[in-house]
Design an enzyme around this catalytic site. Structure first.
Site, PDB file in Angstrom:
ATOM      1  N   GLU A   1      49.347  82.690  76.190  1.00  0.00           N
ATOM      2  CA  GLU A   1      48.080  82.647  76.586  1.00  0.00           C
ATOM      3  C   GLU A   1      47.290  83.889  75.973  1.00  0.00           C
ATOM      4  O   GLU A   1      46.237  83.762  75.629  1.00  0.00           O
ATOM      5  CB  GLU A   1      47.932  82.192  78.037  1.00  0.00           C
ATOM      6  CG  GLU A   1      48.541  81.164  78.519  1.00  0.00           C
ATOM      7  CD  GLU A   1      47.533  79.895  78.205  1.00  0.00           C
ATOM      8  OE1 GLU A   1      46.418  80.157  78.096  1.00  0.00           O
ATOM      9  OE2 GLU A   1      48.012  78.722  78.189  1.00  0.00           O
TER      10      GLU A   1
ATOM     11  N   ASP B   1      51.310  79.391  86.162  1.00  0.00           N
ATOM     12  CA  ASP B   1      51.268  78.077  85.242  1.00  0.00           C
ATOM     13  C   ASP B   1      52.432  77.890  84.618  1.00  0.00           C
ATOM     14  O   ASP B   1      53.310  76.765  84.881  1.00  0.00           O
ATOM     15  CB  ASP B   1      50.156  77.822  84.577  1.00  0.00           C
ATOM     16  CG  ASP B   1      48.626  77.847  85.397  1.00  0.00           C
ATOM     17  OD1 ASP B   1      48.702  78.109  86.364  1.00  0.00           O
ATOM     18  OD2 ASP B   1      47.537  77.813  84.526  1.00  0.00           O
TER      19      ASP B   1
ATOM     20  N   LEU C   1      45.030  71.516  85.317  1.00  0.00           N
ATOM     21  CA  LEU C   1      46.227  71.232  85.928  1.00  0.00           C
ATOM     22  C   LEU C   1      47.291  71.573  84.978  1.00  0.00           C
ATOM     23  O   LEU C   1      48.546  71.341  85.042  1.00  0.00           O
ATOM     24  CB  LEU C   1      46.516  69.534  86.168  1.00  0.00           C
ATOM     25  CG  LEU C   1      45.470  68.842  87.140  1.00  0.00           C
ATOM     26  CD1 LEU C   1      45.505  67.442  87.165  1.00  0.00           C
ATOM     27  CD2 LEU C   1      45.832  69.360  88.491  1.00  0.00           C
TER      28      LEU C   1
ATOM     29  N   SER D   1      48.972  64.925  67.972  1.00  0.00           N
ATOM     30  CA  SER D   1      48.850  64.834  69.355  1.00  0.00           C
ATOM     31  C   SER D   1      48.297  63.433  69.509  1.00  0.00           C
ATOM     32  O   SER D   1      47.118  62.930  68.723  1.00  0.00           O
ATOM     33  CB  SER D   1      47.850  65.688  69.963  1.00  0.00           C
ATOM     34  OG  SER D   1      47.144  65.451  70.884  1.00  0.00           O
TER      35      SER D   1
ATOM     36  N   GLU E   1      45.081  81.650  94.673  1.00  0.00           N
ATOM     37  CA  GLU E   1      44.586  81.392  93.419  1.00  0.00           C
ATOM     38  C   GLU E   1      44.051  82.750  93.159  1.00  0.00           C
ATOM     39  O   GLU E   1      43.257  83.655  93.739  1.00  0.00           O
ATOM     40  CB  GLU E   1      43.326  80.501  93.696  1.00  0.00           C
ATOM     41  CG  GLU E   1      42.982  79.475  92.547  1.00  0.00           C
ATOM     42  CD  GLU E   1      44.284  78.773  92.251  1.00  0.00           C
ATOM     43  OE1 GLU E   1      44.974  78.922  91.436  1.00  0.00           O
ATOM     44  OE2 GLU E   1      44.524  77.783  93.032  1.00  0.00           O
TER      45      GLU E   1
ATOM     46  N   TYR F   1      36.777  83.858  83.349  1.00  0.00           N
ATOM     47  CA  TYR F   1      38.151  84.193  83.802  1.00  0.00           C
ATOM     48  C   TYR F   1      38.601  85.781  83.287  1.00  0.00           C
ATOM     49  O   TYR F   1      38.789  86.332  84.198  1.00  0.00           O
ATOM     50  CB  TYR F   1      39.199  83.175  83.048  1.00  0.00           C
ATOM     51  CG  TYR F   1      40.515  83.385  83.478  1.00  0.00           C
ATOM     52  CD1 TYR F   1      41.272  82.611  84.663  1.00  0.00           C
ATOM     53  CD2 TYR F   1      41.610  84.251  83.114  1.00  0.00           C
ATOM     54  CE1 TYR F   1      42.347  82.748  85.115  1.00  0.00           C
ATOM     55  CE2 TYR F   1      42.833  84.473  83.717  1.00  0.00           C
ATOM     56  CZ  TYR F   1      43.347  83.764  84.591  1.00  0.00           C
ATOM     57  OH  TYR F   1      44.489  83.803  85.031  1.00  0.00           O
TER      58      TYR F   1
HETATM   59  C1  GLA Z   1      44.626  79.808  85.550  1.00  0.00           C
HETATM   60  C2  GLA Z   1      45.585  80.958  84.938  1.00  0.00           C
HETATM   61  C3  GLA Z   1      46.910  81.314  86.011  1.00  0.00           C
HETATM   62  C4  GLA Z   1      46.075  81.671  87.190  1.00  0.00           C
HETATM   63  C5  GLA Z   1      45.297  80.596  87.938  1.00  0.00           C
HETATM   64  C6  GLA Z   1      44.196  80.887  88.919  1.00  0.00           C
HETATM   65  O1  GLA Z   1      45.375  78.538  85.774  1.00  0.00           O
HETATM   66  O2  GLA Z   1      46.278  80.216  84.000  1.00  0.00           O
HETATM   67  O3  GLA Z   1      47.476  82.129  85.476  1.00  0.00           O
HETATM   68  O4  GLA Z   1      45.471  82.829  87.470  1.00  0.00           O
HETATM   69  O5  GLA Z   1      44.025  80.323  86.735  1.00  0.00           O
HETATM   70  O6  GLA Z   1      44.992  81.307  90.133  1.00  0.00           O
END
Ligand code: GLA
Length: 387
Positions: free
Chosen positions: A162, A174, A127, A67, A33, A224
């Protein structure tokens, strides 16, 4: 929802028949992670919770999105207008990004479409509903316009979406997991080289349970991006003496030896997590391959601890789920997954204890946090596809 129901919803929304139905999975991550944007390894898998899309072509250049999960009207824009949307139209940016990057390469995307989307995973659940949507758009355009684009290129476009349309400086985990997923396997991915290997999720008598915190609003995006910047700053300081391109190239000993270069406590903690988590991911995949599930479980727990103390992205909700899980019988390991602060956690639980587990952890969570967590059995599926 099944295909018929989805087609009916499309018809109700757009007053015509839908042409094709697609499904794009969300993902879990066994371990690794906040390592993807640090050039480390991850070990995710696509799950049966995800996003459906029903597509119908149009003769003009309009895109009309509806949606089934967002209150509001159809969002309409022209394929030639890819300006970033704000406020309640924000979710259209995930589609706009993919359309933009694909149209830069393929000039035969020359007409618009209607798209009805419906998720069976809660948004904000950690998720990856956003990556699921991006990859849904990517595969729909690839399929409907016969584009000669490979899946990894689509994952990269999702990451750019993103970064540039949504403003989250995320890595590629992801999107890669959603689009490259394989039934009953996790993907061991080196985010530096994008080399990957499927490894069967061989858990014997154990299963993976997903636990969603259902935490309402989080400020996860700015926190983040802070983490991404702190790791970047730590790396730059190490590069004064070390010839490396990412934290993922370091082992724990080397980081320790050169830690004097990072004269900032926060940056040192962030770097320590990025490096130790990558090492744990390598050890965990090996433990799984060797059939040492106990060790795999301990490394999963250690991942949570490092995400709590060094990376500081857990919070009460995720800590409660992980700590309550650790105390239950038949649990090999548990940790938060995804970006953190809310979202979801996973636990590896003996199948015969699963019901007991959900009840006990559910109660501890409700008593402490004040509302319910949701529990799902993780079913590992193939990546985004037409159904
Ligand atoms: C989010 C981001 C991923 C990754 C995770 C942490 O899901 O989209 O790219 O960095 O957090 O592992």
């Amino acid at each position: 929802m099944n295909k018929e129901e989805l087609l009916t919803e499309y018809e109700k929304t757009f007053n015509e028949n839908g042409q094709d139905v697609f499904f794009s999975p969300g993902r879990i991550n066994v371990i690794g992670e906040h390592t993807d944007y640090n050039g480390g390894h991850v070990f995710p898998a696509a799950i049966s919770l995800g996003v459906y899309g029903v597509y119908g072509p149009r003769d003009d250049t309009k895109v009309r999105l509806y949606s089934g999960d967002v209150d509001g009207d159809v969002v309409e824009f022209d394929i030639n207008d890819t300006t970033v949307e704000k406020d309640d139209r924000f979710w259209a940016n995930y589609f706009k990004g993919m359309i933009t990057y694909l149209r830069e390469k393929y000039d035969n995307i020359n007409h618009g479409f209607n798209l009805y989307i419906k998720a069976n995973l809660p948004s904000g659940s950690g998720l990856s509903s956003s990556a699921a949507i991006e990859m849904l758009m990517g595969i729909i355009l690839k399929d409907e316009f016969n584009l000669d684009v490979d899946r990894i290129a689509l994952a990269k476009m999702g990451q750019r979406t993103e970064n540039e349309f949504v403003g989250l400086n995320s890595g590629i985990m992801d999107q890669f997991a959603c689009i490259m997923g394989k039934k009953d396997s996790a993907i061991f991915l080196d985010c530096n080289t994008l080399e990957y290997e499927y490894k069967p999720l061989a858990l014997g008598d154990y299963e993976i349970i997903i636990m969603a915190t259902n935490k309402p609003h989080t400020l996860a995006d700015s926190a983040y991006n802070d983490r991404v910047r702190e790791c970047h700053d730590a790396l730059e300081k190490l590069q004064q003496k070390l010839d490396v391109k990412s934290l993922g190239e370091l082992d724990n000993d080397t980081l320790d030896e050169y830690s004097y270069l990072i004269n900032d406590e926060t940056e040192l903690k962030r770097a320590r997590h990025a490096v130790s988590e990558n090492q744990r991911t390598l050890r965990a995949t090996k433990a799984m391959q060797d059939g040492d599930l106990e060790k795999l479980g301990r490394l999963i727990d250690a991942s949570h601890v490092s995400l709590h103390y060094d990376y500081e992205v857990t919070g009460d909700e995720l800590d409660t789920l992980a700590e309550a899980s650790w105390k239950q019988p038949g649990v090999l390991g548990a940790r938060m997954i995804g970006g953190g602060f809310g979202g979801s956690a996973i636990a590896i639980v003996k199948k015969s204890e699963a019901e007991n587990f959900k009840q006990n952890v559910g109660k501890i969570y409700r008593d402490k946090i004040g509302y319910d967590a949701s529990f799902y059995d993780a079913e590992i599926v193939d990546g985004t596809k037409k159904i």
